[in-house]
Design a protein around this motif. Structure first.
Motif, PDB file in Angstrom:
ATOM      1  N   PRO A 336     -16.626  52.903 -62.483  1.00 15.63           N
ATOM      2  CA  PRO A 336     -16.955  51.956 -63.556  1.00 15.63           C
ATOM      3  C   PRO A 336     -18.256  52.317 -64.269  1.00 15.63           C
ATOM      4  CG  PRO A 336     -16.439  50.787 -61.520  1.00 15.63           C
ATOM      5  CD  PRO A 336     -16.560  52.235 -61.165  1.00 15.63           C
ATOM      6  N   GLY A 337     -19.096  53.111 -63.616  1.00 16.57           N
ATOM      7  CA  GLY A 337     -20.378  53.484 -64.205  1.00 16.57           C
ATOM      8  C   GLY A 337     -20.257  54.394 -65.404  1.00 16.57           C
ATOM      9  N   LEU A 338     -19.058  54.843 -65.665  1.00 18.69           N
ATOM     10  CA  LEU A 338     -18.829  55.849 -66.707  1.00 18.69           C
ATOM     11  C   LEU A 338     -17.857  55.291 -67.743  1.00 18.69           C
ATOM     12  CD1 LEU A 338     -19.409  58.900 -67.241  1.00 18.69           C
ATOM     13  CD2 LEU A 338     -17.407  59.388 -65.824  1.00 18.69           C
ATOM     14  N   SER A 339     -18.193  55.485 -69.019  1.00 21.59           N
ATOM     15  CA  SER A 339     -17.287  55.033 -70.073  1.00 21.59           C
ATOM     16  C   SER A 339     -16.101  55.986 -70.208  1.00 21.59           C
ATOM     17  CB  SER A 339     -18.025  54.973 -71.407  1.00 21.59           C
ATOM     18  OG  SER A 339     -18.379  56.286 -71.817  1.00 21.59           O
ATOM     19  N   GLN A 340     -15.077  55.538 -70.901  1.00 25.30           N
ATOM     20  CA  GLN A 340     -13.932  56.403 -71.164  1.00 25.30           C
ATOM     21  C   GLN A 340     -14.351  57.653 -71.927  1.00 25.30           C
ATOM     22  OE1 GLN A 340     -10.894  53.232 -72.635  1.00 25.30           O
ATOM     23  NE2 GLN A 340      -9.735  55.077 -72.140  1.00 25.30           N
ATOM     24  N   SER A 341     -15.388  57.520 -72.717  1.00 28.05           N
ATOM     25  CA  SER A 341     -15.852  58.662 -73.514  1.00 28.05           C
ATOM     26  C   SER A 341     -16.596  59.679 -72.662  1.00 28.05           C
ATOM     27  CB  SER A 341     -16.793  58.161 -74.618  1.00 28.05           C
ATOM     28  OG  SER A 341     -17.953  57.598 -74.016  1.00 28.05           O
ATOM     29  N   GLY A 342     -17.094  59.263 -71.512  1.00 28.57           N
ATOM     30  CA  GLY A 342     -17.878  60.167 -70.668  1.00 28.57           C
ATOM     31  C   GLY A 342     -19.325  60.282 -71.085  1.00 28.57           C
ATOM     32  N   THR A 343     -19.742  59.479 -72.032  1.00 27.65           N
ATOM     33  CA  THR A 343     -21.108  59.607 -72.544  1.00 27.65           C
ATOM     34  C   THR A 343     -21.914  58.314 -72.427  1.00 27.65           C
ATOM     35  OG1 THR A 343     -20.282  59.109 -74.737  1.00 27.65           O
ATOM     36  CG2 THR A 343     -20.568  61.434 -74.184  1.00 27.65           C
TER      37      THR A 343
END
Lengths: 605, 605
Positions: A336-343
């Motif tokens: 969850p700490g990471l967005s779908q965009s990876g950024t």
């Protein structure tokens, strides 16, 4: 005692994880290099080397951002060679090396105008902590590339510390642990027992007042005496992971007993259903036992530290409970700490939100983003372990691996799976020559007794309640194992001592914890009620949130009236039928802002 | 618009409150003077005056400890003349006066070696805040004694501010509000409109970036536009109380509308059942709406600020809902902040605790202890109000009062009551001569419709749902009014949007909120379950906790097993019959440490 395998021996081919690792390599790691440029964290090294002027940028631990980036890039290089990344890595390492003092000291904050402040404040300043990340980066780099440029820097820095805080002579340990784990890795890499001794000394320097006896900094008593998980969550778990590393190498029975007590406290009352840990926003700290509120801090770094600790205890004991924690924390505490965009990244991972908590590209204290990157880059190293008895699958993530058993036999393993969505796993095991060994296959806690195993098509009985299947036989090239695990939706309640989630359920399916988001509902999320016993329909939706299996059922929504905030118990609001849809918690906050809840209230009547 | 009465016109004779006010006078106020000596807060004034050397002690707002002590001592002197206290007060005031600069500036932190830092940081440093407490102390002192020594100091300090941050010219407001309320009191005391103008200017300086636009400091938009209670709880409520003061004097419709919106937000979703406010430990801040966890911060000062705001809105509107908040917050938000001994204090007032939260004699940030002392010392001023129509009883606390109505008539009132334990109130109303006026008697929210009223023995009908009885008649000396209020135990639930206390009840009886403490139970407090509909036996126990009415019923205790922290919903633990005893929340943590809960879970089945 289990042994880990090298990340480069495992190629992740998994439908769920391979795209995430590619995104980590192609998007996240380059973006984080750019952040280290933007924030001046890289430039600080040039400044310390004297090649540029100006002020220091960031905080006294900004160096660690760069070291974590090096570690992430190194593990990435290990599994995905890239000349471009290799060149970039070499340039950064050169910058780091240039900033080191002739006496081995390295921290760009305490350079130029702050040289006089070195080692004046072990409590607050993170000098050893930063060197810990340097060592971890150096170990990753040498393992990935065989090159020793950064290892040499790390060895000089550790030699400096070993002389300044000599074991048996000068107590020395850091307000922020981390160096302990790294020193044991340095020992494993170099074989030099000095580093194991120094790691043990750092552990045993606690409880003697070096850190003012602070409970928050886990200095309130000798680590060997500790039983209660307390203080800053990341610091505490990095410390315990370092203890576990020392136990792995020394067998120290006293430290091991302390770890068992601490783990019982952690797992028994201080772990969120997501594997997140550290309930309190004030101090990023552990709360009391059973203090597990919706608005938990659950720092992404703490979930990573939780994995570090659980992984080491797994290596120490082989007990499947620890791989369950790694799996849970990975899917629900870290992802969850990471967005779908990876950024974009979460620092905190609460279990409910009113719609204002959103991921950000970076933080002034930027510990979490590169911590995620380095964990994902090293993930192939968490799929298997070996032991004298044979081969252990730990995480069911699709891959092709070339592994070496204790006796030197090489085995190619291919693993395919529909997880985390479908509970089917297939393995093809191909030793270089027919060999007798045990293949250990965990039965994840979430599967309960709903498990089947076949070897070359023949069913293998599985003992009820068993959390592991041990298949001992002579394996030949092309042997196949098929496993199925039940993925019934689980409505989970917390221990009856937990007040915050009383009469509420968290939904889980397979390794994933779910949540309800406002985006899927007309009724306010806060109004949704369940019975706890409803049937759920699982449907895979390839176009939603990068492809997720949603869970749907018929629930109710209470009236959210404008009445007084407190009212007599008898006045229960009316309920209407509503369709309730849950999505994986890892995917939350990737749509329009709105309310989110993991624990859903059960109807009062 | 209602008018307050002077504290010295009311002599509290109440069985419950009079001993507490005596303890405040005889124990707490002297002990706090000693703390101001021990911490160096008093010495800082001598240092600023140049009569002693050495370093500044404490923080940049330490002066406010002394000012709050002066205010408490002054109100105490108003109701209980004491030559000894008067002398001590004069000595402290002399010390304060000596520290003032010739230009009127006064803050002992920014003296001697830090003069150059004056007014360089409105965001962080509390220069105006401290002057606010100086003014409040000066107003109390002049009202209590008629002496203007401290008022002169306060006027010079405010003149300095009015010149430095001139209304209409230089925006000026403080990171910590407080001066706004005080300036309006200064206007009321002196009649000089300059102070009302300056107060309004300070309010309207917000939202223009003076405080970096910080939402935490309530600078994110003009106060006139605000609708959402946010940021640091004490700061926010001091600010709104200042707004209410300005509205009371100017009738400013825009500010009044903002206050109505803010109150709706505060009372609708951000107030604990105890009247405590400010849910978050991180930042001592308000949470989102309906974020009302067990581990709430509920700073004692914030409950006091809540009373300040509610009292001013009561004066503005006459609506009984506001006196209910004053009553609730006083009994359950402020009183818990004080130990039975009168010398130890809570900073935070959570609604549950594992047994580690204990009162302390003082704090490095010592805002709460003298805030309690000054509120208690001024409590006689909260019992009545007057208006053009007549006399309003606001708090049913036993007293003898000599009050002056709008037309100049003097009325002696004697009020006796068994509250907070028994819902009986008797009044004797004795105007100097027979006079027609209305006696307004609130029907507390907690009494519901269980209320009776008689005048000279004859029943007066009370409209169902009415929250106030207005008795208009010609009152003659010796007229009596008797009231009874129902004190059935109330099992309260929170609004259905509140997740943290879902399917749990808080017990209340009369004005008091109750809790369960481990000291009264063999079963762990965490194991206790109720049905919500049980009958409670109320029994007064004169020897327990200074004399309290306990509530007892037959409840259940679930098994608190050693099983996993999370388990399937179906696995509900067995329940055993147990006797459950609740004690007033204000009295908690006065026995051996142990678990405490306000909201008790209802059985799941």
């Amino acid at each position: 005692r289990l042994r880990p395998v090298a990340p480069q021996d495992v190629r992740v081919t998994d439908d769920f994880w391979a795209p995430r690792l590619r995104r980590n390599r192609d998007v996240t790691i380059p973006a984080q290099h750019a952040q280290c440029e933007t924030t001046g964290a890289l430039r600080n090294f040039a400044r310390a080397a004297g090649s540029v002027g100006g002020d220091f940028s960031g905080r006294y631990y900004s160096d660690s951002d760069v070291y974590k980036w090096i570690e992430a890039a190194s593990w990435s290089l290990a599994t995905d060679p890239s000349a471009e990344l290799g060149d970039r890595l070499d340039a950064v390492i050169k910058l780091v090396a240039g900033a080191q003092d002739t006496d081995g000291y390295l921290n760009t904050y305490f350079s130029v105008d702050r040289e006089g402040e070195r080692w004046t404040d072990l409590v607050v300043r993170h000098e050893m902590y930063c060197i810990g990340h340097l060592v971890a980066a150096a170990v990753a780099h040498v393992r990935a590339t065989g090159e020793t440029a950064l290892l040499d820097v790390a060895l000089r820095a550790c030699t400096h510390i070993a002389e300044r805080f000599a074991p048996g002579e000068v107590p020395g340990t850091c307000g922020h642990p981390g160096l302990e784990m790294a020193l044991v890795e340095l020992y494993r890499t170099t074989g030099d027992e000095r580093w194991l001794t120094l790691a043990t000394w750092q552990l045993d320097s606690r409880g003697a007042g070096v850190l003012d006896g602070s409970e928050y900094l886990i200095d309130h008593e000798p680590v060997r005496n500790q039983s209660r998980v307390t203080g800053h969550a990341v610091r505490a778990l990095y410390l315990y992971a370092g203890m576990a590393d020392v136990v792995l190498e020394t067998g120290d029975a006293e430290l091991r007993a302390a770890l068992e007590r601490l783990w019982a406290d952690l797992s028994g009352g201080k772990t969120a259903v997501t594997g997140g840990v550290g309930a309190r926003w004030d101090g990023e700290a552990f709360g009391d036992a059973y203090e597990l509120p919706d608005r938990a801090y659950n720092e992404t770094c703490a979930a990573i530290a939780h994995i570090f600790l659980a992984w080491r205890l797994l290596l120490l004991t082989g007990e499947p409970q620890y791989r369950d924690v790694v799996e849970t924390a990975l899917h629900n505490g870290v992802l969850p700490g990471l967005s779908q965009s990876g950024t974009e990244f979460f620092y905190q991972n609460p279990l409910a939100d009113a719609g204002r908590h959103r991921r950000e590209p970076w933080f002034s204290c930027a510990c979490c983003p590169p911590n995620i990157a380095r964990l994902l880059a090293s993930l192939p190293g968490y799929l298997y372990t070996t032991s004298d008895e044979g081969l252990w699958v730990q995480l069911y993530i699709g891959n092709q691996a070339d592994l070496r058993l204790a006796d030197g036999t090489t085995v190619r393993v291919e693993l395919t799976t529909g997880l985390p969505w479908r509970g089917a796993v297939g393995l093809t095991v191909s030793p270089a020559a027919p060999t007798e060994f045990t293949l250990f296959l965990p039965v994840p806690g979430w599967a309960g007794d709903d498990v089947t195993v076949t070897v070359n098509g023949s069913a293998v009985p599985v003992t009820a309640g068993s959390r592991q299947v041990a298949l001992r036989r002579t394996w030949s090239a092309g042997d196949t194992v098929e496993l199925t695990f039940g993925t019934e939706v689980r409505a989970l309640v917390a221990h009856p001592r937990v007040a915050a989630t009383h009469h509420r359920v968290a939904l889980a399916r397979g390794p994933l914890v779910y949540c309800v988001e406002q985006a899927d509902h007309d009724a306010p999320v806060a109004a949704i009620r369940l019975r706890g016993t409803e049937e759920w329909a699982a449907e895979h939706q390839p176009d939603l949130l990068g492809g997720v299996t949603t869970l749907t059922t018929a629930g109710t929504a209470v009236a959210v009236d404008d009445g007084p905030l407190y009212r007599p118990y008898s006045a229960v609001a009316d309920e209407a039928q509503v369709s309730v849809t849950a999505v994986p918690y890892y995917a939350w906050a990737n749509r329009e802002p709105g309310e989110m809840r993991v624990f859903i209230p059960l109807a009062s009547r």
